[in-house]
Design a protein around this motif. Structure first.
Motif, short mmCIF file in Angstrom:
data_model
loop_
_atom_site.label_atom_id
_atom_site.label_comp_id
_atom_site.label_asym_id
_atom_site.label_seq_id
_atom_site.Cartn_x
_atom_site.Cartn_y
_atom_site.Cartn_z
N ASP A 64 0.78 -1.23 0.00
CA ASP A 64 0.00 0.00 0.00
C ASP A 64 0.82 1.29 0.00
N THR A 65 2.12 1.21 0.25
CA THR A 65 2.90 2.42 0.41
C THR A 65 4.39 2.11 0.33
N HIS A 66 5.17 3.17 0.12
CA HIS A 66 6.63 3.04 0.14
C HIS A 66 7.19 3.30 1.53
N ILE A 67 6.34 3.68 2.49
CA ILE A 67 6.78 4.03 3.84
C ILE A 67 6.54 2.84 4.77
N CYS A 109 -2.98 -2.05 -4.18
CA CYS A 109 -2.80 -0.97 -3.22
C CYS A 109 -4.17 -0.52 -2.71
N VAL A 110 -4.39 -0.64 -1.40
CA VAL A 110 -5.64 -0.18 -0.79
C VAL A 110 -5.47 1.27 -0.38
N LEU A 111 -6.35 2.11 -0.89
CA LEU A 111 -6.26 3.55 -0.68
C LEU A 111 -6.93 3.93 0.64
N THR A 112 -6.17 4.56 1.56
CA THR A 112 -6.68 5.01 2.85
C THR A 112 -6.20 6.42 3.13
N ARG A 113 -6.66 6.99 4.24
CA ARG A 113 -6.18 8.31 4.66
C ARG A 113 -4.69 8.30 4.97
N LEU A 114 -4.17 7.11 5.32
CA LEU A 114 -2.77 7.01 5.72
C LEU A 114 -1.80 7.04 4.54
#
Length: 204
Positions: A64-67, A109-114
């Motif tokens: 979901d993210t690179h972080i 990739c699940v899209l969230t506020r985070l």
């Protein structure tokens, strides 16, 4: 015929799925394309080599993210980002060792506020991992962008204003990343275009 292996987690089946006498090899030898959906936690070098040699056509990996910290928070498990990244690299290495282009690696990739407004940098990371395109572009590490669902995830869901920001301000930055990638990789003008045309994926 087309076989989609999902779950739960299909890799929990172990060698019954990816082994010499496993389901994937039996299906591909019978002429069926196989697609595997996995969280990549059991995607070790050995498993990756078996999946590639068995003829798996496509593998969907949840990332979901690179972080790292954000991924671990979304999943609720410390170290999850590092495990998934290791699995992705194991598949890429296995493909290189065996000299094949399959399975195509696809990112869910699940899209969230985070993670929504970090998406341009996430895309930049995935593009840096893509193999050099032979005929314009590689389908490896293209993605599905999926809005988070479920009542239990209500606090993670984007508000109307956040969706507006995503499809304006954030998406302008996404297109800038993609445009620069096309220049850096030396795409011919005829092969260039907006992201939704050249890397199709399911948007919210």
């Amino acid at each position: 015929p087309y076989l989609y292996l999902t779950g739960g987690e299909p890799l929990l089946l172990g060698e019954a799925l990816w082994g010499e006498d496993g389901l994937i090899r039996a299906a591909t030898e019978a002429g069926a394309a196989c697609n595997l959906n996995t969280n990549a936690l059991r995607l070790t070098p050995r498993v990756a080599l078996h999946l590639v040699s068995a003829g798996l056509g496509r593998i969907h990996v949840s990332l979901d993210t690179h972080i790292a910290q954000v991924q671990d928070t979304i999943c609720g498990h410390p170290g999850r980002w590092e495990q998934v990244m290791r699995g992705l690299y194991d598949v890429q290495i296995a493909k290189a060792l065996l000299g094949v282009a399959h399975p195509v690696i696809h990112i869910n990739c699940v899209l969230t506020r985070l993670n929504a407004h970090h998406f341009p940098d996430f895309l930049r990371m995935l593009l840096s991992m893509k193999p050099l395109p032979v005929d314009g572009r590689s389908p490896d590490l293209d993605m599905h962008l999926i809005p988070v669902g479920g009542e239990q995830n209500a606090e993670l869901r984007l508000s109307e204003a956040e969706y507006v920001r995503f499809f304006t301000e954030t998406w302008e930055a996404v297109e800038a990343v993609w445009a620069q990638y096309q220049v850096d990789r030396g795409f011919e003008n005829k092969d260039r275009g907006p992201l939704h045309e050249k890397m199709p994926f399911m948007s919210p």
